[in-house]
Design a protein around this motif. Structure first.
Motif, PDB file in Angstrom:
ATOM      1  N   VAL A 193       0.766  -1.121   0.129  1.00 56.62           N
ATOM      2  CA  VAL A 193       0.020   0.079   0.099  1.00 56.62           C
ATOM      3  C   VAL A 193       0.955   1.331   0.051  1.00 56.62           C
ATOM      4  CG1 VAL A 193      -1.519   1.272   1.228  1.00 56.62           C
ATOM      5  CG2 VAL A 193      -2.120  -1.142   1.123  1.00 56.62           C
ATOM      6  N   ALA A 194       2.033   1.164   0.763  1.00 58.72           N
ATOM      7  CA  ALA A 194       2.517   2.374   0.874  1.00 58.72           C
ATOM      8  C   ALA A 194       3.307   2.647  -0.245  1.00 58.72           C
ATOM      9  CB  ALA A 194       3.702   2.124   2.189  1.00 58.72           C
ATOM     10  N   THR A 195       4.009   1.776  -1.093  1.00 59.46           N
ATOM     11  CA  THR A 195       4.335   2.168  -2.342  1.00 59.46           C
ATOM     12  C   THR A 195       3.604   2.455  -3.462  1.00 59.46           C
ATOM     13  OG1 THR A 195       4.624  -0.298  -2.791  1.00 59.46           O
ATOM     14  CG2 THR A 195       6.736   0.448  -1.879  1.00 59.46           C
ATOM     15  N   SER A 196       2.492   1.842  -3.432  1.00 62.16           N
ATOM     16  CA  SER A 196       1.334   2.425  -4.194  1.00 62.16           C
ATOM     17  C   SER A 196       1.113   3.810  -4.106  1.00 62.16           C
ATOM     18  CB  SER A 196       0.141   1.674  -4.207  1.00 62.16           C
ATOM     19  OG  SER A 196      -0.533   1.863  -3.055  1.00 62.16           O
ATOM     20  N   VAL A 197       1.128   4.269  -3.007  1.00 67.53           N
ATOM     21  CA  VAL A 197       0.716   5.753  -2.508  1.00 67.53           C
ATOM     22  C   VAL A 197       2.165   6.662  -3.184  1.00 67.53           C
ATOM     23  CG1 VAL A 197       0.889   7.554  -0.578  1.00 67.53           C
ATOM     24  CG2 VAL A 197      -0.372   5.511  -0.451  1.00 67.53           C
ATOM     25  N   ILE A 198       3.204   6.211  -3.138  1.00 69.94           N
ATOM     26  CA  ILE A 198       4.441   6.869  -3.452  1.00 69.94           C
ATOM     27  C   ILE A 198       4.286   6.859  -5.165  1.00 69.94           C
ATOM     28  CG2 ILE A 198       7.003   6.925  -3.742  1.00 69.94           C
ATOM     29  CD1 ILE A 198       6.906   5.371  -1.100  1.00 69.94           C
ATOM     30  N   ASP A 257      17.172  18.537  -1.075  1.00 72.13           N
ATOM     31  CA  ASP A 257      15.752  18.060  -1.317  1.00 72.13           C
ATOM     32  C   ASP A 257      15.508  16.640  -1.605  1.00 72.13           C
ATOM     33  OD1 ASP A 257      14.731  20.630  -1.378  1.00 72.13           O
ATOM     34  OD2 ASP A 257      15.124  20.927  -3.577  1.00 72.13           O
ATOM     35  N   VAL A 258      15.742  16.288  -0.420  1.00 80.53           N
ATOM     36  CA  VAL A 258      15.460  14.669  -0.278  1.00 80.53           C
ATOM     37  C   VAL A 258      14.199  14.293   0.777  1.00 80.53           C
ATOM     38  CG1 VAL A 258      16.679  12.305   0.399  1.00 80.53           C
ATOM     39  CG2 VAL A 258      18.050  14.219  -0.604  1.00 80.53           C
ATOM     40  N   ILE A 259      13.470  13.362   0.275  1.00 77.34           N
ATOM     41  CA  ILE A 259      12.325  12.782   1.080  1.00 77.34           C
ATOM     42  C   ILE A 259      12.663  11.627   1.443  1.00 77.34           C
ATOM     43  CG2 ILE A 259       9.964  12.282   1.440  1.00 77.34           C
ATOM     44  CD1 ILE A 259       9.207  14.367  -0.571  1.00 77.34           C
ATOM     45  N   ASN A 260      12.802  11.246   2.714  1.00 76.05           N
ATOM     46  CA  ASN A 260      13.325   9.829   3.073  1.00 76.05           C
ATOM     47  C   ASN A 260      12.109   9.130   3.764  1.00 76.05           C
ATOM     48  OD1 ASN A 260      16.418  10.081   3.167  1.00 76.05           O
ATOM     49  ND2 ASN A 260      15.784  11.505   4.379  1.00 76.05           N
ATOM     50  N   VAL A 261      12.024   7.952   3.129  1.00 75.82           N
ATOM     51  CA  VAL A 261      10.847   7.260   3.501  1.00 75.82           C
ATOM     52  C   VAL A 261      11.299   6.010   4.200  1.00 75.82           C
ATOM     53  CG1 VAL A 261       8.557   5.987   2.851  1.00 75.82           C
ATOM     54  CG2 VAL A 261       9.249   8.135   1.512  1.00 75.82           C
ATOM     55  N   ILE A 262      11.146   5.903   5.494  1.00 76.80           N
ATOM     56  CA  ILE A 262      11.566   4.654   6.217  1.00 76.80           C
ATOM     57  C   ILE A 262      10.383   3.773   6.514  1.00 76.80           C
ATOM     58  CG2 ILE A 262      12.677   4.045   8.211  1.00 76.80           C
ATOM     59  CD1 ILE A 262      14.495   6.076   6.802  1.00 76.80           C
ATOM     60  N   PHE A 314      -0.509   8.730   5.247  1.00 78.07           N
ATOM     61  CA  PHE A 314       0.671   8.800   4.351  1.00 78.07           C
ATOM     62  C   PHE A 314       0.638   9.651   3.103  1.00 78.07           C
ATOM     63  CE2 PHE A 314       3.835   6.115   1.415  1.00 78.07           C
ATOM     64  CZ  PHE A 314       4.759   7.158   1.929  1.00 78.07           C
ATOM     65  N   GLU A 315      -0.599   9.509   2.462  1.00 79.82           N
ATOM     66  CA  GLU A 315      -0.557  10.297   1.126  1.00 79.82           C
ATOM     67  C   GLU A 315      -0.650  11.842   1.436  1.00 79.82           C
ATOM     68  OE1 GLU A 315      -3.304  10.730  -2.819  1.00 79.82           O
ATOM     69  OE2 GLU A 315      -3.074   8.726  -2.002  1.00 79.82           O
ATOM     70  N   ALA A 316      -1.388  12.036   2.542  1.00 84.42           N
ATOM     71  CA  ALA A 316      -1.586  13.413   2.753  1.00 84.42           C
ATOM     72  C   ALA A 316      -0.124  14.214   3.257  1.00 84.42           C
ATOM     73  CB  ALA A 316      -2.377  13.523   4.091  1.00 84.42           C
ATOM     74  N   VAL A 317       0.779  13.350   4.118  1.00 86.38           N
ATOM     75  CA  VAL A 317       2.167  13.679   4.551  1.00 86.38           C
ATOM     76  C   VAL A 317       3.016  13.787   3.430  1.00 86.38           C
ATOM     77  CG1 VAL A 317       4.040  13.318   5.731  1.00 86.38           C
ATOM     78  CG2 VAL A 317       1.744  13.238   6.940  1.00 86.38           C
ATOM     79  N   PHE A 318       2.912  12.881   2.556  1.00 84.14           N
ATOM     80  CA  PHE A 318       3.843  12.655   1.386  1.00 84.14           C
ATOM     81  C   PHE A 318       3.646  13.708   0.421  1.00 84.14           C
ATOM     82  CE2 PHE A 318       5.615  10.738  -2.401  1.00 84.14           C
ATOM     83  CZ  PHE A 318       6.873  10.454  -2.053  1.00 84.14           C
ATOM     84  N   ARG A 319       2.158  14.282   0.104  1.00 86.34           N
ATOM     85  CA  ARG A 319       1.947  15.000  -0.722  1.00 86.34           C
ATOM     86  C   ARG A 319       2.597  16.580  -0.180  1.00 86.34           C
ATOM     87  NH1 ARG A 319      -0.734  14.289  -5.284  1.00 86.34           N
ATOM     88  NH2 ARG A 319      -2.029  12.331  -5.248  1.00 86.34           N
ATOM     89  N   GLU A 367       5.630  19.272  -1.794  1.00 86.51           N
ATOM     90  CA  GLU A 367       5.524  20.679  -1.730  1.00 86.51           C
ATOM     91  C   GLU A 367       6.253  21.743  -1.037  1.00 86.51           C
ATOM     92  OE1 GLU A 367       1.392  21.284  -1.240  1.00 86.51           O
ATOM     93  OE2 GLU A 367       0.691  20.099  -2.843  1.00 86.51           O
ATOM     94  N   THR A 368       7.153  21.008  -0.174  1.00 88.86           N
ATOM     95  CA  THR A 368       8.203  21.780   0.594  1.00 88.86           C
ATOM     96  C   THR A 368       9.523  21.508   0.426  1.00 88.86           C
ATOM     97  OG1 THR A 368       6.388  21.184   2.489  1.00 88.86           O
ATOM     98  CG2 THR A 368       8.561  22.276   3.185  1.00 88.86           C
TER      99      THR A 368
END
Length: 520
Positions: free
Chosen positions: A347-352, A437-442, A500-505, A509-510
């Motif tokens: 599910v998490a990777t589908s969100v990404i 500009d790196v988003i780390n998904v742990i 997760f989708e709300a946070v990732f989006r 944008e940041t």
């Protein structure tokens, strides 16, 4: 001018723009020279494995070498694991390693070591300076030896006195190093192309296994043209230096990690042509399972090896097969529906994949979630995919540092297992310091989950409590939000798909680095 200044000037003239550094006393002259001679960007890291991994990531994206600055033998040893990964990736790197002054070595001071023995397994070029005049000459040789992509690892050992001593009065600077171009790579024998073309025409279910430059730009386009000329399948090696993937690009399937899955994908193949790839083998040996992952009836031919001019080889093969001018099949965009409910790796990777921006750089060290991520993102907007090449974990976060330095205009997304991240978590501090500009998904499963799987696969029986304790990293639990904040990184923890989708989006944008801990 002293030796250190002459070396830095030579590296700069050779095209070195970035230095990932963890210096010590022996390197102070080099630190001063970088300060005095503008042009090379120094980036401080808190662990040498971050320096070498970042240099790998930089090379993959910039297609030219960075240098590392490491402290004596132990400092180099700390960086060897990611140099091993870079060596497998054929990434060009110039290591500058400080050493005791030549006259001080005989006293066996605490940091005295056999640096050559440490460096040799991960170095294609290895030399030590004896005098100040040696440094610029060897520096030019090191840059030329490292080359472009595919490249090599060059390690230059710098005794402290060769750095601080002045150059002799008759010193002449070396010629600026010339990086090899693809045309300088070995010429492919025409009979090799003719043999591959003939075999492909005669095969019933051929496979073109691609690696290296065959997965990028012109190489991938040529592979797509060849696939339009013949009914063959395009596959990529299980682990790759860099792939260009996503909507609008030639679809190339990544060979699965587990041997039985790889053999299932290859079932029925009667010919495998290697273009920038090696014959597939199992990551490990398992009792009563094959090491070579090629069907018994499948012939294997090498068109071009990983260090050959893969693009030229594919071009010659396309001509020999009278391939059409353009690929007939390109990846279509996927219409991914929003994920809901309980969060797991799939599910998490589908969100990404659903949120992925055009031109993103994905660094994949998600381990047990990697396959989910690869499958989910096939039809995502066009992106690059970097993988762990040498199997030594702790590569993901440093790769992300290097990729972000090389491509500041692109968003880097690092998919990282919680166990792997602990090897080089100091990368987060450098991300914060450099505002990358790196988003780390742990992916926090609080376990060495892959080892739980491997425990069963190697056939050693059912693990007991003490065995399981060696695979469990949840006692105490790692709190990644706290770890990241302690290094200056904005971080959040999520436990549902919607969150997760709300946070990732929001993070997309940041500007700047961030970390999201995905509890799975």
């Amino acid at each position: 001018m002293n030796g250190a200044q002459a070396l830095i000037k030579t590296l700069l003239e050779g095209g070195i723009e970035v230095c990932f550094a963890n210096p010590g006393t022996s390197e102070m002259q080099l630190v001063q020279a970088i300060d005095q001679i503008p042009g090379i960007r120094p980036i401080l890291v808190l662990f040498e494995g971050v320096a070498t991994g970042a240099a790998d990531g930089y090379a993959r994206m910039a297609r030219q070498p960075a240098c590392t600055l490491l402290h004596c033998g132990p400092g180099l040893a700390n960086g060897v694991a990611n140099l091993h990964n870079a060596h497998k990736a054929l990434s060009p790197i110039v290591n500058v390693v400080g050493d005791h002054a030549t006259y001080h070595r005989r006293y066996d001071a605490p940091l005295t070591s056999d640096i050559e023995a440490i460096a040799r397994p991960v170095s294609d070029w290895l030399h030590s300076a004896a005098t100040a005049a040696d440094l610029p000459r060897l520096g030019a040789e090191a840059v030329a030896a490292a080359g472009g992509v595919p490249g090599k690892i060059a390690t230059l050992l710098v005794p402290a006195d060769s750095a601080w001593n002045e150059l002799p009065a008759d010193y002449l600077p070396p010629l600026a190093p010339t990086l090899p171009t693809p045309n300088a790579l070995p010429t492919l024998p025409s009979m090799q192309v003719d043999r591959a073309a003939k075999a492909l025409r005669q095969a019933h279910q051929p496979v073109l296994l691609l690696g290296g430059e065959g997965l990028l730009g012109e190489g991938a386009t040529l592979a797509g043209r060849i696939a339009a000329a013949l009914p063959l399948r395009l596959l990529a090696e299980t682990f790759n230096r860099r792939l260009e993937r996503g909507a609008g690009r030639v679809p190339i399937t990544i060979l699965p990690y587990f041997g039985e899955d790889a053999l299932a994908v290859l079932a029925g193949a009667d010919l495998m042509v290697l273009a920038g790839a090696k014959r597939p083998v199992g990551f490990f040996a398992y009792p009563n399972k094959p090491s070579v992952l090629v069907p018994a009836a499948c012939q294997v031919l090498t068109l071009a090896g990983p260090a050959d001019d893969v693009v030229a080889a594919l071009s010659a093969l396309a001509d020999a097969l009278h391939a059409p001018a353009q690929p007939r099949l390109l990846q279509t965009a996927a219409d991914l529906v929003p994920a809901t409910g309980v969060l797991d790796g799939r599910v998490a990777t589908s969100v990404i994949a659903r949120c992925l921006p055009e031109g993103a750089i994905i660094v994949d060290e998600a381990i047990t979630c990697s396959r989910f991520a690869q499958l989910a993102s096939v039809g995502a907007p066009a992106h690059d995919w970097l993988q762990l090449m040498g199997g030594s974990i702790g590569n993901g976060l440093p790769l992300a540092v290097g990729a972000a330095v090389a491509c500041p205009q692109r968003r880097v997304i690092c998919l990282e297992g919680d166990g792997s991240a602990m090897y080089t978590l100091q990368s987060l501090w450098t991300m914060a310091r450099e505002k990358l500009d790196v988003i780390n998904v742990i992916f926090a499963n609080r376990s060495y989950a892959i080892l739980n799987i491997e425990f069963e696969r190697v056939g050693v029986g059912t693990p007991g409590a003490r065995a399981l304790s060696m695979l469990d990293i949840g006692n105490p639990a790692l709190r990644w939000t706290d770890i990241a904040r302690g290094m200056g990184i904005h971080s959040e923890r999520v436990e549902s798909a919607e969150a997760f989708e709300a946070v990732f989006r929001s993070l997309l944008e940041t500007p700047g680095p961030a970390l999201v801990e995905v509890l799975i």
